[in-house]
Every structure is written in C-alpha cells, then in structure tokens.
Write an enzyme that holds these catalytic residues in place. Structure first.
Site, PDB file in Angstrom:
ATOM      1  N   CYS A  42       0.893  -1.285  -0.086  1.00  0.00           N
ATOM      2  CA  CYS A  42      -0.040   0.121   0.017  1.00  0.00           C
ATOM      3  C   CYS A  42       0.865   1.356  -0.067  1.00  0.00           C
ATOM      4  O   CYS A  42       0.545   2.205  -0.308  1.00  0.00           O
ATOM      5  CB  CYS A  42      -0.886  -0.047   1.201  1.00  0.00           C
ATOM      6  N   ASN A 304      -5.329  -9.290   5.925  1.00  0.00           N
ATOM      7  CA  ASN A 304      -4.637  -9.459   7.357  1.00  0.00           C
ATOM      8  C   ASN A 304      -5.596 -10.124   8.295  1.00  0.00           C
ATOM      9  O   ASN A 304      -5.174 -11.149   8.908  1.00  0.00           O
ATOM     10  CB  ASN A 304      -4.083  -8.038   7.805  1.00  0.00           C
TER      11      ASN A 304
HETATM   12  P1  FAD Z   1      -0.354 -10.051  -1.451  1.00  0.00           P
HETATM   13  O1  FAD Z   1      -0.023  -9.045  -0.333  1.00  0.00           O
HETATM   14  O2  FAD Z   1      -0.098  -9.875  -2.949  1.00  0.00           O
HETATM   15  O3  FAD Z   1       0.789 -11.459  -1.038  1.00  0.00           O
HETATM   16  C1  FAD Z   1       0.782 -12.555  -1.916  1.00  0.00           C
HETATM   17  C2  FAD Z   1       2.066 -13.085  -2.359  1.00  0.00           C
HETATM   18  O4  FAD Z   1       1.941 -14.520  -2.596  1.00  0.00           O
HETATM   19  C3  FAD Z   1       2.903 -12.389  -3.336  1.00  0.00           C
HETATM   20  O5  FAD Z   1       4.008 -11.756  -2.727  1.00  0.00           O
HETATM   21  C4  FAD Z   1       3.286 -13.334  -4.367  1.00  0.00           C
HETATM   22  O6  FAD Z   1       4.632 -13.139  -4.799  1.00  0.00           O
HETATM   23  C5  FAD Z   1       3.271 -14.705  -3.429  1.00  0.00           C
HETATM   24  N1  FAD Z   1       2.623 -15.703  -4.256  1.00  0.00           N
HETATM   25  C6  FAD Z   1       1.813 -15.877  -5.030  1.00  0.00           C
HETATM   26  N2  FAD Z   1       1.888 -17.047  -5.728  1.00  0.00           N
HETATM   27  C7  FAD Z   1       2.802 -17.837  -5.300  1.00  0.00           C
HETATM   28  C8  FAD Z   1       3.582 -19.093  -5.369  1.00  0.00           C
HETATM   29  N3  FAD Z   1       2.749 -20.090  -6.230  1.00  0.00           N
HETATM   30  N4  FAD Z   1       4.430 -19.614  -4.546  1.00  0.00           N
HETATM   31  C9  FAD Z   1       5.040 -18.507  -3.796  1.00  0.00           C
HETATM   32  N5  FAD Z   1       4.359 -17.320  -3.494  1.00  0.00           N
HETATM   33  C10 FAD Z   1       3.395 -16.917  -4.117  1.00  0.00           C
HETATM   34  N6  FAD Z   1      -5.265  -2.231   0.229  1.00  0.00           N
HETATM   35  C11 FAD Z   1      -6.093  -1.346   1.107  1.00  0.00           C
HETATM   36  O7  FAD Z   1      -6.628  -1.976   1.726  1.00  0.00           O
HETATM   37  N7  FAD Z   1      -5.517   0.034   1.218  1.00  0.00           N
HETATM   38  C12 FAD Z   1      -4.705   0.554   0.499  1.00  0.00           C
HETATM   39  O8  FAD Z   1      -4.337   1.672   0.614  1.00  0.00           O
HETATM   40  C13 FAD Z   1      -3.947  -0.293  -0.535  1.00  0.00           C
HETATM   41  N8  FAD Z   1      -3.220   0.103  -1.481  1.00  0.00           N
HETATM   42  C14 FAD Z   1      -2.491  -0.503  -2.137  1.00  0.00           C
HETATM   43  C15 FAD Z   1      -1.674  -0.011  -3.080  1.00  0.00           C
HETATM   44  C16 FAD Z   1      -0.878  -0.602  -3.973  1.00  0.00           C
HETATM   45  C17 FAD Z   1       0.175  -0.485  -5.191  1.00  0.00           C
HETATM   46  C18 FAD Z   1      -1.166  -2.191  -4.277  1.00  0.00           C
HETATM   47  C19 FAD Z   1      -0.349  -3.049  -4.928  1.00  0.00           C
HETATM   48  C20 FAD Z   1      -2.034  -2.803  -3.403  1.00  0.00           C
HETATM   49  C21 FAD Z   1      -2.683  -1.837  -2.454  1.00  0.00           C
HETATM   50  N9  FAD Z   1      -3.819  -2.346  -1.435  1.00  0.00           N
HETATM   51  C22 FAD Z   1      -4.304  -1.663  -0.620  1.00  0.00           C
HETATM   52  C23 FAD Z   1      -4.263  -3.992  -1.578  1.00  0.00           C
HETATM   53  C24 FAD Z   1      -3.429  -4.789  -0.557  1.00  0.00           C
HETATM   54  O9  FAD Z   1      -1.961  -4.585  -0.595  1.00  0.00           O
HETATM   55  C25 FAD Z   1      -3.935  -6.392  -0.832  1.00  0.00           C
HETATM   56  O10 FAD Z   1      -5.109  -6.295  -0.753  1.00  0.00           O
HETATM   57  C26 FAD Z   1      -3.202  -7.110   0.061  1.00  0.00           C
HETATM   58  O11 FAD Z   1      -1.852  -6.871  -0.007  1.00  0.00           O
HETATM   59  C27 FAD Z   1      -3.519  -8.593  -0.236  1.00  0.00           C
HETATM   60  O12 FAD Z   1      -2.800  -9.255   0.714  1.00  0.00           O
HETATM   61  P2  FAD Z   1      -2.406 -10.913   0.041  1.00  0.00           P
HETATM   62  O13 FAD Z   1      -1.561 -11.539   1.069  1.00  0.00           O
HETATM   63  O14 FAD Z   1      -3.712 -11.599  -0.338  1.00  0.00           O
HETATM   64  O15 FAD Z   1      -1.711 -10.758  -1.119  1.00  0.00           O
END
Ligand code: FAD
Length: 549
Positions: A42, A304
């Site tokens: 984020c 989270n």
């Molecule tokens: P992620 O945090 O994306 O983590 C998933 C991880 O899994 C990745 O690092 C990936 O490399 C890894 N992965 C995937 N497949 C595999 C595999 N097969 N083997 C090993 N590793 C793997 N949300 C908000 O609520 N407020 C905000 O202000 C906000 N701003 C954002 C700004 C940006 C620029 C971005 C990119 C996102 C933002 N978000 C925001 C969204 C938020 O970051 C995501 O919703 C959150 O990170 C999702 O969490 P996650 O763990 O599901 O996925």
C-alpha cells in the site's frame, strides 16, 4: 504439525505469525515467490511520490526478524508450483537455482494474492511499461523517472491508478490518466466520483474517461499510447493499473473449488473444498455482508484478518470469518474519498431496494479555523432503515466518519441509530451535530415521511424549483428558471409559491431547503427537497449542465 503457507505478504505473513503465537511446536514454512516478505504494497505509490522517503520503510518485517522472533522457515524466491493433495505435499521450485523439491504439509494455507490485469492490447510487455504491484515494479518506475521520464500515461482509474497519478505528479511528471469507464474509483457512485475527477484535474492530471487503451507502440525512446476514439498520447512511461484478479491457478490445478468470480471458494472458516487446505486474502471469494452475495475484496485489512483466522482454524480453533464490506479510503491530492458497504450499482445488481440521501457536513465547527465541507451519501433500506452503504468525499475528517459508518454497517444498525450516535465533540474536532448524525436525521426524516427527498437527476425538466438561498448566494450561480425566495422571507412571501404543482426546493446543501419544505407542508403546499442541494446538483452527471453560473 507441518504448516505450509503459500505467499508471504499480507495474509500469508499474518497467518504465519499468528500460527506461531498459537503453537510453539509447529514447523511453519512460508513460500514467497518474490524477494521480500511482509512488505507494504500500500505504500508503493507514496514512495514514488516522495511522501515515504526511505524505501526501507516499506519493508515492514525483515526476514531475519520473522525467522528469529517467530521461528519461521522462510523460503524466499521460491515458488509453489503444484499441490499433491493425496500425499499432502507441495511441489516447490527455488527460482534462482531452478531446483525443485517437495515439502510435506499437515495443513496448508494459500495466500497467493492477486495479479494485476494486463489489458489485452499490443505492447503491454514493452520497455517502460509497468504495473505497480510489487517493490521491483516500484523500483522500475523510480528508475525510469531517474533516467529522465517526464510524462506518463496511467491506464486505469482504480485506487492504484489514482494513487500513482498523485505520486507521479509529486515528482513533476505530466500525467494522463485513461479510464475505460465513465468515472474513476469503482466503489463510488458517479456523482461522488465527480469530485475526485475535479481534484485530479485541478492538480494537473489530464483525465480521459470513457475510453480504453487500444495499443502501446514504441516511438524512439518514448511510448505512443493509442486510445479508443483514435487519439494517441506520447509519453515516457506507461503504468498499467487496470485492476486485479485473484491468483487461483494453484488451487484450480489441485482441483479445489473455484467460485464464479474466479476466486478460491472458501467456507466461513476460510476452509477450501479440501478440509486440510485454507485460503485467505486477495485470492479468495468472500461473502458481501450487505448483499449476502459472493464478492472479491482485494484490500489489506480483510487480507490481514483472514490470514489470522485461517491460522486459527488450521491450528484447530473454530473461528468464523463474517464477510467483507469493502471499506476503502483514498487520498486524492488535498482531498479524501471513502466508501463502505454497497453502492447503487451493487444494490441494483443484487435487487436490493434502497433509499438514498446526500448531505453536506463540516469537518468541525465552522467558527473554529480550518473547517472543510464533506459530502456524505447514505444508502439504506426503505423499510426499517438498515444502513446499506455510505460514501464520503471531502478533506479532513472523512476518515473518522467512514469508520463510524463502517462499524454501524457491521453492527447491522439503522439510520435511526445514526441519529442517536453519541460521537466525540469539541469545536476543533467536530460539531455537536456530527455529519454522521445529520445523515441519520435526514434519512430518518425521509423514512418518517417528514419530507420527501429527490435526487437532482429525478427532478422533472419542467419542475417548479424553489431556491431558498440568500440573494447574494443566488447571484453567483443558480438553476435557470428557478424561483428565488430566501428561507427567512418564505413565510411572508408564501403567496408567490404556485399551489397547483409540486415545488422542488433546494439550497446549498439541503438543510435550509428541508426547513422550507416543512414550512410549505405546514401551509398545505406539496414540496420535495432536492437531496444534497446545489452541491449535489453541481456534480450529478446529467444535470450539472442545468446551472447558470
Ligand atoms: P499479497 O500481499 O499480494 O501477497 C501475495 C504474495 O504471494 C505475493 O508476494 C506473491 O509473490 C506470493 N505468491 C503468489 N503465488 C505464489 C506461489 N505460487 N508461490 C509462492 N509465492 C506466491 N489495500 C488497502 O486496503 N488499502 C490501500 O491503501 C491499498 N493500497 C495498495 C496500493 C498498491 C500499490 C497495491 C499494490 C495494493 C494496495 N492495496 C491496498 C491492496 C493490498 O495490498 C492487498 O489487498 C493485500 O496485499 C492482499 O494481501 P494478500 O496476502 O492476499 O496478497
């Protein structure tokens, strides 16, 4: 217990650390494809913009501290390529060495996130065309700026596109934001998004709405971006911010159930169709607590919380995830936009009946310096008044109001509860009647039948419109053909109001015209209050042209 987690950022890192807090004995392996765990995605646009100066600040937890404090077995730059459910093993590949191996699990948590959608047009894989989803993405954009990029095209007006626009403007780039839909920020309804459009334009972003990307071509060192309608934009840098889709390939490959929206299907314990495998974060489909329908909610807060709950359940506790409501907030230069619950599009799609009101509130008492207006939209059930959704655009204080309304939705409250809400007040912070209370009063008045409200777009073209602002306010702008009688003169001039037709009253924000409607109703004249007043009229697509300035 062998717990394997796929993905080491928001949901994955939360799951891993929670699991350790619950069990000292578990062997917890975290596979992360990228070079970083637990980084602040984020924060990426804010480092580009220079608001977050130090790149290291985005690395929320270092691998050493996760390994030391939580005794996690971190496998960075390692990708899980398949799940063997029969043997209870994942197949992994170390990206640098290419070595593949198997890792056994008793419980598996999938937290692979989402991947940016790449528009299906030629040229998206070229040099200086980037997504903004990871630290390497951010580094590549920063490098392009250091190498002299002076202009950028951003394709997509979701929150990443809008935040990227602000970041690039802060670095002095000329920015064009191209959005295929007629408005930015999908959680906002059109009249609320209009204020965001104004903020973007006012801050030098060239906004092109209703036209998608057609192709990206090289033009020497630069990029020539073709958009629908035949125009081309020359830029040094292109950022693709066209939304995200859940990463469900691994789950699909393992035969786990996938929902209709393409996310991993889970139950309310975040268990997939295999009881030993849980999933959390952007990759899953959740239940929308307002519509009761499956939805995708790619936001950090839900990710989270889900990571924590998935770990609870994987380690034998019984904890329910109660669904998502899509609460979001975004800084747009000097403004703020926020939403929670359903908007009109979602309510209509779910065939849920709703009423709406718009009010203009103030961040704090207007006599205390620095008060700024905020524009609040409240959506609620016509019977009973259950709150279904809220949107706010403004400046300071939007954040706390949206959080109050988000909590009210979560608690299944009604607009009558908002009338009753006792919120912190002192002049520098709020008003004795907070915007949240006022939204509740206006909605409550509507449901009790004290006044009938009407949105600007529903005012008939030949309506009799009564403007109850002062003569001075009316001089600066007015709706052509409207009748001007200041509220304080209304009782004395009531004979001037036609009795053979409905009067549509408005003021600047809707409050004085509500008083006017009560006066007219008390004198036997049928009146409707134009919700949100001229403030709402001005930004309502379709009627904004009907204003003489
Ligand atoms: P992620 O945090 O994306 O983590 C998933 C991880 O899994 C990745 O690092 C990936 O490399 C890894 N992965 C995937 N497949 C595999 C595999 N097969 N083997 C090993 N590793 C793997 N949300 C908000 O609520 N407020 C905000 O202000 C906000 N701003 C954002 C700004 C940006 C620029 C971005 C990119 C996102 C933002 N978000 C925001 C969204 C938020 O970051 C995501 O919703 C959150 O990170 C999702 O969490 P996650 O763990 O599901 O996925």
């Amino acid at each position: 217990m062998n717990l394997v987690i796929v993905g080491g950022v928001a949901a994955g890192a939360s799951a891993a650390t929670r699991a350790r807090r619950l069990s000292e004995d578990a062997h917890i392996v975290v596979f992360e494809r990228g070079p970083y765990v637990s980084f602040a995605n984020c924060g990426l646009p804010y480092h580009i913009g220079g608001m977050v100066e130090r790149r290291e600040s985005l690395l929320v937890a270092r691998p050493e501290s996760l390994e030391g404090r939580f005794r996690l077995d971190l496998r960075l730059r390692s990708e899980v390529t398949a799940i063997d459910r029969t043997r209870g093993e994942v197949e992994a590949r170390a990206i640098e060495s290419g070595r593949t191996y198997r890792e056994p699990y008793d419980r598996l948590i999938l937290a692979p996130g989402a991947s940016p959608i790449i528009p299906p047009v030629p040229g998206t894989d070229g040099r200086r065309v980037h997504t903004l989803w990871t630290i390497p993405d951010m580094d590549a954009i920063n490098l392009a700026i250091q190498e002299g990029a002076e202009s950028a095209v951003i394709a997509g007006g979701g929150f990443v596109g809008v935040e990227a626009a602000e970041g690039l403007r802060a670095r002095g780039l000329r920015v064009t934001l191209v959005e295929k839909a007629p408005k930015v920020l999908p959680p906002l309804d059109p009249e609320m998004a209009e204020t965001v459009h104004d903020l973007l334009r006012k801050n030098g972003v060239d906004l092109i709405l209703g036209r998608g990307l057609v192709a990206i071509r090289d033009d020497g060192d630069r990029k020539r971006v073709a958009i629908e309608g035949g125009d081309e934009i020359l830029a040094d840098l292109v950022i693709l911010a066209a939304g995200v889709r859940p990463r469900a390939e691994l789950a699909r490959g393992a035969g786990l159930a996938i929902g209709d929206l393409g996310g991993i299907r889970v139950d309310d314990r975040l268990r997939t169709s295999d009881p030993k495998i849980f999933a959390a974060g952007d990759a899953i489909e959740v239940t929308d607590i307002v519509t009761g329908r499956p939805t995708l909610c790619p936001l950090a807060g839900p990710a989270n919380r889900q990571g924590r709950i998935a770990a609870d359940n994987a380690l034998g506790r019984d904890v329910r995830y109660r669904g998502s409501q899509g609460t979001f907030i975004i800084k747009v230069f000097e403004g703020t936009a926020a939403a929670t619950g359903a908007n009109e599009v979602r309510l209509r799609a779910a065939r849920i009946r709703y009423e709406k009101v718009h009010i203009v509130g103030q961040s704090h008492a207007t006599y205390y310096p620095g008060a700024e207006p905020m524009f609040v939209k409240l959506l609620f059930a016509p019977e009973g008044g259950r709150i279904l959704g809220a949107q706010i655009v403004g400046g300071p204080g939007v954040d706390k109001r949206i959080d109050v309304l988000a909590t009210a939705i979560r608690a299944n409250q009604t607009v009558f509860d908002l009338e009753d809400a006792e919120l912190a007040y002192a002049p520098p912070y709020g008003s004795a009647k907070d915007p949240v209370n006022i939204a509740g009063f206006v909605a409550g008045n509507l449901l009790r039948g004290d006044v009938e409200a009407v949105a600007p777009e529903d005012v008939p073209l030949d309506a009799h419109i009564l403007d109850v602002r002062t003569a001075k306010e009316r001089q600066s702008c007015h709706i052509p053909g409207s009748q001007g009688i200041p509220l304080d003169e209304l009782r004395d001039r009531i004979a001037e109001i036609p009795r053979d037709r409905v009067t549509y009253a408005h003021c600047a924000g809707g409050q004085r015209s509500y008083y006017a409607c009560r006066i007219l109703a008390g004198n036997g004249i049928e009146c409707r209050n134009i919700s949100g007043g001229l403030r709402h009229w001005r930004v309502s697509p379709g009627v904004r042209g009907r204003l003489r300035i």
